[in-house]
Design a protein around this motif. Structure first.
Motif, PDB file in Angstrom:
ATOM      1  N   LYS A 136       0.836  -1.213   0.000  1.00 53.33           N
ATOM      2  CA  LYS A 136       0.000   0.000   0.000  1.00 53.33           C
ATOM      3  C   LYS A 136       0.867   1.257   0.000  1.00 53.33           C
ATOM      4  O   LYS A 136       0.499   2.267  -0.590  1.00 53.33           O
ATOM      5  CB  LYS A 136      -0.893   0.025   1.243  1.00 53.33           C
ATOM      6  CG  LYS A 136      -1.861  -1.142   1.340  1.00 53.33           C
ATOM      7  CD  LYS A 136      -3.185  -0.847   0.708  1.00 53.33           C
ATOM      8  CE  LYS A 136      -4.187  -1.948   0.991  1.00 53.33           C
ATOM      9  NZ  LYS A 136      -5.255  -1.992  -0.010  1.00 53.33           N
ATOM     10  N   ALA A 180      -6.547   9.715  -0.955  1.00 51.11           N
ATOM     11  CA  ALA A 180      -6.672  10.219   0.417  1.00 51.11           C
ATOM     12  C   ALA A 180      -5.296  10.626   0.952  1.00 51.11           C
ATOM     13  O   ALA A 180      -4.288   9.973   0.666  1.00 51.11           O
ATOM     14  CB  ALA A 180      -7.260   9.128   1.299  1.00 51.11           C
ATOM     15  N   VAL A 227      -8.449   5.609   8.619  1.00 52.74           N
ATOM     16  CA  VAL A 227      -8.309   4.261   8.058  1.00 52.74           C
ATOM     17  C   VAL A 227      -6.872   3.770   8.232  1.00 52.74           C
ATOM     18  O   VAL A 227      -5.926   4.511   7.948  1.00 52.74           O
ATOM     19  CB  VAL A 227      -8.709   4.262   6.565  1.00 52.74           C
ATOM     20  CG1 VAL A 227      -8.619   2.866   5.976  1.00 52.74           C
ATOM     21  CG2 VAL A 227     -10.130   4.810   6.405  1.00 52.74           C
ATOM     22  N   LYS A 277      -4.148   0.775   7.251  1.00 52.98           N
ATOM     23  CA  LYS A 277      -3.935  -0.280   6.246  1.00 52.98           C
ATOM     24  C   LYS A 277      -2.581  -0.951   6.440  1.00 52.98           C
ATOM     25  O   LYS A 277      -1.552  -0.276   6.503  1.00 52.98           O
ATOM     26  CB  LYS A 277      -3.970   0.313   4.831  1.00 52.98           C
ATOM     27  CG  LYS A 277      -5.298   0.990   4.501  1.00 52.98           C
ATOM     28  CD  LYS A 277      -5.354   1.466   3.056  1.00 52.98           C
ATOM     29  CE  LYS A 277      -6.753   1.992   2.762  1.00 52.98           C
ATOM     30  NZ  LYS A 277      -6.943   2.360   1.344  1.00 52.98           N
ATOM     31  N   VAL A 286      -7.242  -4.012   6.189  1.00 51.48           N
ATOM     32  CA  VAL A 286      -7.722  -2.625   6.250  1.00 51.48           C
ATOM     33  C   VAL A 286      -8.731  -2.478   7.390  1.00 51.48           C
ATOM     34  O   VAL A 286      -9.682  -3.240   7.487  1.00 51.48           O
ATOM     35  CB  VAL A 286      -8.376  -2.216   4.903  1.00 51.48           C
ATOM     36  CG1 VAL A 286      -8.996  -0.823   5.001  1.00 51.48           C
ATOM     37  CG2 VAL A 286      -7.346  -2.267   3.781  1.00 51.48           C
ATOM     38  N   PHE A 338     -10.174   9.286   6.070  1.00 51.65           N
ATOM     39  CA  PHE A 338     -11.431   8.555   5.811  1.00 51.65           C
ATOM     40  C   PHE A 338     -12.201   9.295   4.713  1.00 51.65           C
ATOM     41  O   PHE A 338     -12.433  10.499   4.818  1.00 51.65           O
ATOM     42  CB  PHE A 338     -12.241   8.509   7.112  1.00 51.65           C
ATOM     43  CG  PHE A 338     -13.636   7.972   6.957  1.00 51.65           C
ATOM     44  CD1 PHE A 338     -13.855   6.612   6.798  1.00 51.65           C
ATOM     45  CD2 PHE A 338     -14.743   8.823   6.992  1.00 51.65           C
ATOM     46  CE1 PHE A 338     -15.147   6.103   6.670  1.00 51.65           C
ATOM     47  CE2 PHE A 338     -16.043   8.326   6.864  1.00 51.65           C
ATOM     48  CZ  PHE A 338     -16.239   6.960   6.699  1.00 51.65           C
ATOM     49  N   LEU A 339     -12.572   8.567   3.672  1.00 53.05           N
ATOM     50  CA  LEU A 339     -13.305   9.181   2.562  1.00 53.05           C
ATOM     51  C   LEU A 339     -14.741   8.675   2.554  1.00 53.05           C
ATOM     52  O   LEU A 339     -14.996   7.522   2.922  1.00 53.05           O
ATOM     53  CB  LEU A 339     -12.656   8.811   1.224  1.00 53.05           C
ATOM     54  CG  LEU A 339     -11.198   9.235   1.019  1.00 53.05           C
ATOM     55  CD1 LEU A 339     -10.683   8.686  -0.311  1.00 53.05           C
ATOM     56  CD2 LEU A 339     -11.055  10.754   1.049  1.00 53.05           C
ATOM     57  N   GLU A 391     -18.230   3.721  -3.786  1.00 55.39           N
ATOM     58  CA  GLU A 391     -17.054   3.022  -4.320  1.00 55.39           C
ATOM     59  C   GLU A 391     -17.366   2.442  -5.684  1.00 55.39           C
ATOM     60  O   GLU A 391     -18.418   1.838  -5.879  1.00 55.39           O
ATOM     61  CB  GLU A 391     -16.680   1.865  -3.397  1.00 55.39           C
ATOM     62  CG  GLU A 391     -15.886   2.317  -2.198  1.00 55.39           C
ATOM     63  CD  GLU A 391     -15.389   1.138  -1.375  1.00 55.39           C
ATOM     64  OE1 GLU A 391     -15.866   1.012  -0.238  1.00 55.39           O
ATOM     65  OE2 GLU A 391     -14.553   0.357  -1.864  1.00 55.39           O
ATOM     66  N   LYS A 449     -18.783  -5.122  -0.974  1.00 48.33           N
ATOM     67  CA  LYS A 449     -17.707  -5.787  -0.231  1.00 48.33           C
ATOM     68  C   LYS A 449     -18.172  -6.398   1.076  1.00 48.33           C
ATOM     69  O   LYS A 449     -17.605  -7.384   1.542  1.00 48.33           O
ATOM     70  CB  LYS A 449     -16.581  -4.793   0.051  1.00 48.33           C
ATOM     71  CG  LYS A 449     -15.843  -4.433  -1.223  1.00 48.33           C
ATOM     72  CD  LYS A 449     -14.390  -4.106  -0.994  1.00 48.33           C
ATOM     73  CE  LYS A 449     -13.643  -4.139  -2.297  1.00 48.33           C
ATOM     74  NZ  LYS A 449     -13.070  -2.885  -2.732  1.00 48.33           N
ATOM     75  N   ASN A 456     -15.886  -7.155   5.981  1.00 44.12           N
ATOM     76  CA  ASN A 456     -15.493  -7.074   4.583  1.00 44.12           C
ATOM     77  C   ASN A 456     -15.205  -8.469   4.040  1.00 44.12           C
ATOM     78  O   ASN A 456     -14.699  -9.330   4.767  1.00 44.12           O
ATOM     79  CB  ASN A 456     -14.239  -6.210   4.441  1.00 44.12           C
ATOM     80  CG  ASN A 456     -14.558  -4.835   3.890  1.00 44.12           C
ATOM     81  OD1 ASN A 456     -15.572  -4.632   3.227  1.00 44.12           O
ATOM     82  ND2 ASN A 456     -13.697  -3.888   4.177  1.00 44.12           N
ATOM     83  N   LEU A 478      -8.716   4.610  -3.817  1.00 43.39           N
ATOM     84  CA  LEU A 478      -8.588   3.930  -2.517  1.00 43.39           C
ATOM     85  C   LEU A 478      -7.468   2.916  -2.573  1.00 43.39           C
ATOM     86  O   LEU A 478      -6.765   2.688  -1.603  1.00 43.39           O
ATOM     87  CB  LEU A 478      -9.884   3.177  -2.182  1.00 43.39           C
ATOM     88  CG  LEU A 478     -11.126   3.988  -1.861  1.00 43.39           C
ATOM     89  CD1 LEU A 478     -12.302   3.053  -1.669  1.00 43.39           C
ATOM     90  CD2 LEU A 478     -10.909   4.839  -0.618  1.00 43.39           C
ATOM     91  N   GLU A 479      -7.382   2.239  -3.704  1.00 45.40           N
ATOM     92  CA  GLU A 479      -6.344   1.213  -3.848  1.00 45.40           C
ATOM     93  C   GLU A 479      -6.187   0.880  -5.318  1.00 45.40           C
ATOM     94  O   GLU A 479      -7.073   1.126  -6.128  1.00 45.40           O
ATOM     95  CB  GLU A 479      -6.749  -0.068  -3.110  1.00 45.40           C
ATOM     96  CG  GLU A 479      -8.005  -0.707  -3.685  1.00 45.40           C
ATOM     97  CD  GLU A 479      -8.264  -2.132  -3.233  1.00 45.40           C
ATOM     98  OE1 GLU A 479      -7.352  -2.787  -2.719  1.00 45.40           O
ATOM     99  OE2 GLU A 479      -9.401  -2.595  -3.428  1.00 45.40           O
TER     100      GLU A 479
HETATM  101  P1  AMP Z   1      -8.628  -1.299   0.209  1.00 45.28           P
HETATM  102  O1  AMP Z   1      -8.126  -2.711   0.276  1.00 45.28           O
HETATM  103  O2  AMP Z   1      -7.574  -0.292   0.395  1.00 45.28           O
HETATM  104  O3  AMP Z   1      -9.509  -1.044  -0.975  1.00 45.28           O
HETATM  105  O4  AMP Z   1      -9.655  -1.178   1.426  1.00 45.28           O
HETATM  106  C1  AMP Z   1     -10.712  -2.085   1.617  1.00 45.28           C
HETATM  107  C2  AMP Z   1     -11.998  -1.334   1.847  1.00 45.28           C
HETATM  108  O5  AMP Z   1     -11.850  -0.443   2.939  1.00 45.28           O
HETATM  109  C3  AMP Z   1     -12.380  -0.442   0.682  1.00 45.28           C
HETATM  110  O6  AMP Z   1     -13.083  -1.149  -0.292  1.00 45.28           O
HETATM  111  C4  AMP Z   1     -13.236   0.605   1.356  1.00 45.28           C
HETATM  112  O7  AMP Z   1     -14.542   0.103   1.588  1.00 45.28           O
HETATM  113  C5  AMP Z   1     -12.565   0.760   2.692  1.00 45.28           C
HETATM  114  N1  AMP Z   1     -11.612   1.888   2.628  1.00 45.28           N
HETATM  115  C6  AMP Z   1     -10.318   1.846   2.249  1.00 45.28           C
HETATM  116  N2  AMP Z   1      -9.753   3.060   2.295  1.00 45.28           N
HETATM  117  C7  AMP Z   1     -10.700   3.901   2.721  1.00 45.28           C
HETATM  118  C8  AMP Z   1     -10.730   5.310   2.979  1.00 45.28           C
HETATM  119  N3  AMP Z   1      -9.650   6.076   2.822  1.00 45.28           N
HETATM  120  N4  AMP Z   1     -11.903   5.846   3.408  1.00 45.28           N
HETATM  121  C9  AMP Z   1     -13.003   5.073   3.599  1.00 45.28           C
HETATM  122  N5  AMP Z   1     -13.028   3.752   3.374  1.00 45.28           N
HETATM  123  C10 AMP Z   1     -11.897   3.163   2.948  1.00 45.28           C
END
Ligand code: AMP
Ligand code: GLY
Length: 419
Positions: free
Chosen positions: A105, A120, A143, A145, A155, A184-185, A189, A211, A221, A280-281
């Motif tokens: 990440k 973010a 958040v 990670k 996460v 936090f966003l 998605e 998810k 999740n 986000l990723e």
């Molecule tokens: P990621 O593996 O980074 O996509 O994170 C898994 C899940 O966490 C995402 O699908 C989002 O639902 C949630 N998530 C990740 N980053 C954020 C963020 N900055 N703000 C809010 N939710 C997040």
């Protein structure tokens, strides 16, 4: 052509199925495949693990395979592409350096910041106390990670500071030695799967995943409980922005870092209420179950696109063509998933469901003595195409209701966010 699909999930079943729709493809092999690829015409499973590189190479040579398509992140991040390419094998899937965009990440964040891609605000920490200071200064929600492949469990979206601080202790205790702490966003998605040959990048139609395990987006999740494509949340002007503000600058940055990236660049985006997209990723592979919704709508032969990515001729392909309509995929899971669940339950009704204008993609299944048994957490993904979302949802659930296995669980509200 003979094509090898590495992997054995729902994504690999849809890849094999779609590849075989082209006349050019005479045979597909799946390593290890699943119950669905076992019964798919012109497809053959080989019991080879995704990280058994020497056996994969041997199969490619003995069967004179023309193209290898790598599905999951694990073999990509372990360097399967790097292992096969020196043998003059055509491979779809980024090399180990490219796959870092998913496996780290902090590395991905670094690429985004250098490329000027909207994402973010974040900090990267190798030290728990520094991470905690940052959390205290920023406040919750926030958040946390883990920096490494964590099978969807790395996460923590912390609504309170206490939760965020606990997440730091937990991740460092679990042998992760780096974390990203991120703003936090809020918003919706969406998933954009883009294909690249390292020179050109082109998005497929947009998709939205679901998810969380529970209806109304509640609970733990998961890998994804259902998806639909395309999503009206991404109109043509937003799609254009995502290409020019996210995909192209990211590819350019990868090039600047000397990375030859040929495969899927999957952007997980949050679309803010004001319409601004933020990443986000990134993932280095097709999304699962997004692919089960996206690929059934693809009209251009998939083999042409994946070959062009492997051979760096993507710019020569005409624009991708799509069928009309909207596709919905509902995942049927084993009761208990994403925590512990049982395997080996007999699945009935698949043939009945398939007659209903539905495609039943297998994920965690296996073929044993002519029966299809459950063999994983996410068991099946049922996809239907409708003229609109309501129609596609109704047709999909009609098919889902024909399938049975003990303790089957699925969400009844896939697509709810745009209804
Ligand atoms: P990621 O593996 O980074 O996509 O994170 C898994 C899940 O966490 C995402 O699908 C989002 O639902 C949630 N998530 C990740 N980053 C954020 C963020 N900055 N703000 C809010 N939710 C997040
Ligand atoms: N469905 C989310 C993913 O493939 O990562």
């Amino acid at each position: 052509m003979k094509v090898l699909v590495v992997g054995g999930g729902g994504r690999e079943h849809v890849l094999a199925w779609k590849l075989l729709q082209s006349n050019q493809v005479e045979q597909v092999f799946c390593t290890p495949g699943n119950g669905g690829t076992a019964v798919l015409e012109k497809c053959q499973n080989k019991a080879i693990a995704v990280d058994d590189f020497p056996s994969i190479l041997e199969l490619v040579n003995s069967e004179s395979i023309d193209l290898v398509v790598i599905g999951p992140e694990l073999p990509l991040s372990l360097g399967l592409t790097d292992y096969l390419q020196p043998h003059n094998i055509k491979v779809f899937g980024p090399n180990q350096a490219g796959a870092t965009i998913e496996s780290s990440k902090s590395w991905a964040k670094d690429i985004m910041v250098k490329a000027g891609v909207p994402t973010a605000k974040s900090g990267t920490f190798t030290d728990a106390s520094a991470a905690k200071e940052y959390i205290k200064a920023e406040g919750a929600p926030i958040v946390v990670k883990a920096d490494g492949l964590a099978a969807g469990k790395g996460v923590v979206v912390a609504m309170t500071e206490v939760e965020a601080l606990a997440a730091i202790d937990e991740l460092f205790a679990q042998n992760f030695n780096k974390v990203v702490v991120e703003e936090f966003l809020t918003g919706q998605e969406v998933s954009i799967l883009a294909l690249t040959d390292g020179l050109t990048i082109r998005p497929l139609i947009s998709a939205q995943d679901h998810k969380q395990v529970g209806e109304g987006d509640t609970g733990a999740n998961t890998g994804g409980m259902g998806a639909y494509a395309p999503t009206p949340l991404v109109d043509s002007s937003l799609a254009f922005r995502i290409t020019s503000e996210v995909l192209e600058p990211t590819l350019k940055q990868l090039q600047e870092q000397g990375i030859d990236y040929r495969g899927v660049l999957y952007a997980g985006l949050m679309i803010a209420p004001d319409g601004e997209p933020k990443v986000l990723e990134f993932n280095c592979r097709f999304g699962d179950p997004e692919t089960q919704a996206v690929l059934p709508l693809l009209q251009t032969p998939l083999v042409d696109i994946l070959s062009a990515c492997a051979e760096q001729t993507l710019a020569e392909l005409p624009p991708f063509q799509w069928y009309e309509g909207i596709a919905v995929c509902v995942v049927m899971a084993a009761g208990g998933y994403p925590a512990s669940y049982e395997k080996g339950k007999v699945i009935s009704g698949i043939a009945d469901a398939q007659t209903e204008n539905a495609i039943v993609f297998h994920a965690g299944t296996t073929l044993k003595n002519d029966e299809i048994l459950t063999d994983g957490g996410r068991v099946l993904g049922i996809t239907c195409i409708g003229k609109d979302i309501s129609n596609a949802i109704a047709t999909t659930y009609n098919a889902v209701d024909k399938i049975n296995f003990e303790d089957a669980y699925y969400r009844r509200d896939i697509g709810h966010r745009i209804l």
